[in-house]
Design a protein around this motif. Structure first.
Motif, PDB file in Angstrom:
ATOM      1  N   ILE A   1       0.880  -1.176   0.000  1.00  0.00           N
ATOM      2  CA  ILE A   1       0.000   0.000   0.000  1.00  0.00           C
ATOM      3  C   ILE A   1       0.910   1.217   0.000  1.00  0.00           C
ATOM      4  CG2 ILE A   1      -1.591   1.341   1.468  1.00  0.00           C
ATOM      5  CD1 ILE A   1      -3.027  -1.046   0.601  1.00  0.00           C
ATOM      6  N   ASP A   2       0.573   2.244  -0.783  1.00  0.00           N
ATOM      7  CA  ASP A   2       1.452   3.414  -0.878  1.00  0.00           C
ATOM      8  C   ASP A   2       1.038   4.581   0.007  1.00  0.00           C
ATOM      9  OD1 ASP A   2       3.100   2.294  -3.017  1.00  0.00           O
ATOM     10  OD2 ASP A   2       1.218   2.382  -4.144  1.00  0.00           O
ATOM     11  N   ALA A   3      -0.220   4.619   0.400  1.00  0.00           N
ATOM     12  CA  ALA A   3      -0.671   5.721   1.265  1.00  0.00           C
ATOM     13  C   ALA A   3      -1.958   5.326   1.969  1.00  0.00           C
ATOM     14  CB  ALA A   3      -0.924   6.983   0.430  1.00  0.00           C
ATOM     15  N   ILE A   4      -2.197   5.978   3.114  1.00  0.00           N
ATOM     16  CA  ILE A   4      -3.453   5.799   3.847  1.00  0.00           C
ATOM     17  C   ILE A   4      -4.261   7.081   3.643  1.00  0.00           C
ATOM     18  CG2 ILE A   4      -4.511   5.455   6.119  1.00  0.00           C
ATOM     19  CD1 ILE A   4      -2.737   3.152   5.488  1.00  0.00           C
ATOM     20  N   ALA A   5      -5.561   6.934   3.397  1.00  0.00           N
ATOM     21  CA  ALA A   5      -6.435   8.104   3.287  1.00  0.00           C
ATOM     22  C   ALA A   5      -7.532   7.980   4.324  1.00  0.00           C
ATOM     23  CB  ALA A   5      -7.054   8.168   1.898  1.00  0.00           C
ATOM     24  N   VAL A   6      -7.964   9.110   4.858  1.00  0.00           N
ATOM     25  CA  VAL A   6      -9.042   9.049   5.845  1.00  0.00           C
ATOM     26  C   VAL A   6      -9.906  10.309   5.786  1.00  0.00           C
ATOM     27  CG1 VAL A   6      -7.646  10.042   7.733  1.00  0.00           C
ATOM     28  CG2 VAL A   6      -9.592   8.579   8.271  1.00  0.00           C
ATOM     29  N   THR A   7     -11.193  10.134   6.082  1.00  0.00           N
ATOM     30  CA  THR A   7     -12.101  11.280   6.187  1.00  0.00           C
ATOM     31  C   THR A   7     -11.753  12.083   7.426  1.00  0.00           C
ATOM     32  OG1 THR A   7     -13.845   9.915   5.274  1.00  0.00           O
ATOM     33  CG2 THR A   7     -14.527  11.951   6.360  1.00  0.00           C
ATOM     34  N   LYS A   8     -11.429  13.364   7.243  1.00  0.00           N
ATOM     35  CA  LYS A   8     -11.145  14.194   8.436  1.00  0.00           C
ATOM     36  C   LYS A   8     -12.372  15.010   8.848  1.00  0.00           C
ATOM     37  CE  LYS A   8      -8.927  18.039   8.338  1.00  0.00           C
ATOM     38  NZ  LYS A   8      -7.959  19.142   8.184  1.00  0.00           N
ATOM     39  N   GLY A   9     -13.358  15.129   7.974  1.00  0.00           N
ATOM     40  CA  GLY A   9     -14.585  15.851   8.274  1.00  0.00           C
ATOM     41  C   GLY A   9     -15.299  16.155   6.970  1.00  0.00           C
ATOM     42  N   PRO A  10     -16.483  16.716   6.973  1.00  0.00           N
ATOM     43  CA  PRO A  10     -17.319  16.922   8.149  1.00  0.00           C
ATOM     44  C   PRO A  10     -17.987  15.617   8.576  1.00  0.00           C
ATOM     45  CG  PRO A  10     -18.481  17.637   6.179  1.00  0.00           C
ATOM     46  CD  PRO A  10     -17.115  17.199   5.736  1.00  0.00           C
ATOM     47  N   GLY A  11     -18.571  15.628   9.784  1.00  0.00           N
ATOM     48  CA  GLY A  11     -19.235  14.433  10.287  1.00  0.00           C
ATOM     49  C   GLY A  11     -19.399  14.533  11.791  1.00  0.00           C
TER      50      GLY A  11
ATOM     51  N   TYR B   1       1.683  13.226  10.362  1.00  0.00           N
ATOM     52  CA  TYR B   1       0.743  12.242  10.905  1.00  0.00           C
ATOM     53  C   TYR B   1      -0.131  12.833  12.013  1.00  0.00           C
ATOM     54  CZ  TYR B   1       3.676   8.743   8.564  1.00  0.00           C
ATOM     55  OH  TYR B   1       4.366   8.002   7.659  1.00  0.00           O
ATOM     56  N   ASP B   2       0.114  14.085  12.292  1.00  0.00           N
ATOM     57  CA  ASP B   2      -0.594  14.691  13.411  1.00  0.00           C
ATOM     58  C   ASP B   2      -1.858  15.401  12.936  1.00  0.00           C
ATOM     59  OD1 ASP B   2      -0.845  15.094  16.034  1.00  0.00           O
ATOM     60  OD2 ASP B   2       0.490  16.839  16.155  1.00  0.00           O
ATOM     61  N   ILE B   3      -2.747  14.666  12.292  1.00  0.00           N
ATOM     62  CA  ILE B   3      -3.947  15.315  11.752  1.00  0.00           C
ATOM     63  C   ILE B   3      -5.095  15.228  12.747  1.00  0.00           C
ATOM     64  CG2 ILE B   3      -3.242  14.857   9.363  1.00  0.00           C
ATOM     65  CD1 ILE B   3      -5.433  12.628   9.388  1.00  0.00           C
ATOM     66  N   ARG B   4      -6.074  16.102  12.574  1.00  0.00           N
ATOM     67  CA  ARG B   4      -7.195  16.158  13.508  1.00  0.00           C
ATOM     68  C   ARG B   4      -8.520  16.025  12.771  1.00  0.00           C
ATOM     69  NH1 ARG B   4      -5.942  17.996  18.353  1.00  0.00           N
ATOM     70  NH2 ARG B   4      -8.115  18.514  18.779  1.00  0.00           N
ATOM     71  N   ALA B   5      -9.497  15.424  13.448  1.00  0.00           N
ATOM     72  CA  ALA B   5     -10.851  15.391  12.890  1.00  0.00           C
ATOM     73  C   ALA B   5     -11.427  16.797  12.966  1.00  0.00           C
ATOM     74  CB  ALA B   5     -11.715  14.432  13.709  1.00  0.00           C
ATOM     75  N   ASN B   6     -12.209  17.170  11.981  1.00  0.00           N
ATOM     76  CA  ASN B   6     -12.858  18.485  11.996  1.00  0.00           C
ATOM     77  C   ASN B   6     -14.317  18.313  11.591  1.00  0.00           C
ATOM     78  OD1 ASN B   6     -13.811  21.020  11.584  1.00  0.00           O
ATOM     79  ND2 ASN B   6     -12.129  21.704  10.256  1.00  0.00           N
ATOM     80  N   SER B   7     -15.201  18.258  12.610  1.00  0.00           N
ATOM     81  CA  SER B   7     -16.594  17.925  12.339  1.00  0.00           C
ATOM     82  C   SER B   7     -17.288  18.980  11.480  1.00  0.00           C
ATOM     83  CB  SER B   7     -17.347  17.715  13.646  1.00  0.00           C
ATOM     84  OG  SER B   7     -17.261  18.878  14.432  1.00  0.00           O
TER      85      SER B   7
END
Ligand code: KG4
Ligand code: ZN
Length: 390
Positions: free
Chosen positions: A117-127, A378-384
């Motif tokens: 796998i070359d990268a990880i992706a994730v939903t950071k918001g909204p939610g 890697y220090d990302i934050r969720a943002n609703s």
């Protein structure tokens, strides 16, 4: 590049592996696996999504879905690769608030080699904030252990770009900017003008309830299960086949206002009062209400989209989000694009609701439009409350 994407913004836990290729001129996406667990039935008794339950279920279901996604993509390589004390320590710090996930994930990671796998992706918001954090922290832990880039993605851009995946050929040759997107889900009702891959403007949105939320609330008034959209839609369709015109008159809030905004809470209240004045409803009356509501809700969506087309002259129309599964909306949108001579893209039915494939797609566009070094953070934050225009 191969992206492993994670989505936990609401009540779907989803993991996908997508092979992403090409530059912005013609990005292509091949789905290697697309795993999803819908919590909807678990929230049904609350009549909507219950955030702390969503968080708990994401925690429980993430690791099994990750394993399935890697296995289906044929990327799982079993091996005993015990994690070092350092690795365990840093993952523990990231998953401090997710002890159950920490245990399941570290147990699994100790028995697998790093997948291809070359990268990880994730939903950071909204939610929903607590729900978002589960995915964000899981993604941080995986990126850390596997030492690969971490791409935070906007859920709404995911809905927009969901139309790009699983196409035989790259859509880009027909896919011209500016794009107008009508985003309709349980949490959002927005008209978003996409001027290029990285420039978004919200030109209209709901002032109160989202249209999907209105479908769910009206369904509840009609004693239909949660989520109510598909049930209302089915009843409305049967009713339309039997009766040409609706015999219940409902308001079309903001239909003639000169802006591109929406309002759905008054429509729901109008349904509530009418039902109250009738007493109990038999099955035929329920269907009549479902149809009258759907007629009103969709008419406003179509009219405002038409106004936005006349105002901004987009080259492409996209309709996406959970409510884009609605057949009546799809049928009403056809004449609109024919009249204006622009192409319409709506995602396949497997991709209208929340999923992780759309997050991989949006993440790849982020990857192509941003400085690569930013994905080492890697220090990302969720943002609703994340807004697509930033
Ligand atoms: O995009 P989505 O899966 O989750 C959110 O981000 O909110 O959208 C879920 C919403 C729910 O409100 C659901 O009732 C609605 O989409 N929905 C529908 C249909 N299928 C799902 N609404 C109307 N007609 C449908 N066929
Ligand atoms: Zn959504």
């Amino acid at each position: 590049m191969r992206i492993l994407a994670i989505e936990t913004s609401c009540d779907e836990t989803a993991v996908a592996v997508v092979e992403c290729e090409g530059g912005l001129a013609s990005p292509t996406f091949r789905v290697l696996s697309h795993e999803l667990y819908s919590q909807a039935s678990r929230h049904a008794e609350f009549g909507g999504v219950y955030p702390s339950l969503a968080k708990r279920l994401h925690n429980q279901n993430f690791t099994p879905l990750l394993i399935q996604a890697l296995q289906k993509a044929d990327l799982e390589r079993e091996a005993s690769t015990p994690l070092s004390e350092d690795q365990i320590g840093s993952v523990k710090a990231v998953l401090e608030r997710e002890p159950e996930l920490f245990k399941a994930l570290t147990t699994y990671l100790a028995h697998t080699k790093k997948p291809d796998i070359d990268a990880i992706a994730v939903t950071k918001g909204p939610g929903l904030e607590p729900a978002l954090w589960v995915g964000v922290n899981a993604a941080r832990a995986l990126a850390l252990i596997w030492s690969i880039p971490l791409i935070p993605a906007d859920h709404m851009k995911g809905h927009i770009f969901s139309v790009l995946s699983e196409k035989e050929e790259s859509l880009t040759s027909h896919f011209q900017f500016p794009i107008l997107s009508l985003l309709v889900s349980g949490g959002h009702t927005q008209l978003v003008l996409v001027k290029d891959w990285g420039t978004f403007e919200i030109v209209g949105e709901t002032r109160d309830d989202a249209v999907g939320e209105a479908f769910d609330k009206v369904a509840r008034l009609l004693d239909l299960p949660y989520p109510g959209g598909p049930h209302i839609s089915r009843l409305a369709e049967e009713e339309r086949e039997q009766n040409e015109v609706a015999d219940i008159d409902l308001p079309r809030p903001m239909l003639n206002s000169d802006d591109l905004d929406f309002s759905y809470s008054g429509l729901k209240t109008a349904v509530l009062y009418k039902i109250k004045s009738e007493g109990s409803l038999n099955e035929d009356r329920k269907a009549a209400y479902a149809r009258a509501f759907e007629d009103a809700a969709i008419e406003v969506l179509i009219k405002k989209t038409q106004r936005a087309i006349e105002r901004y002259h987009p080259a492409t129309l996209i309709i996406a989000g959970g409510v884009a599964a609605n057949k009546y909306l799809r049928s009403q949108a056809e004449p609109l694009v024919t009249e204006h001579g622009i192409p319409l893209y709506i995602p396949d039915l497997t991709l209208t609701g929340d999923n992780a494939v759309m997050i991989a797609t949006a993440a790849y566009i982020e990857f192509l439009t941003n400085e690569k070094s930013s994905f080492q953070n890697y220090d990302i934050r969720a943002n609703s409350n994340l807004r697509v225009e930033r």
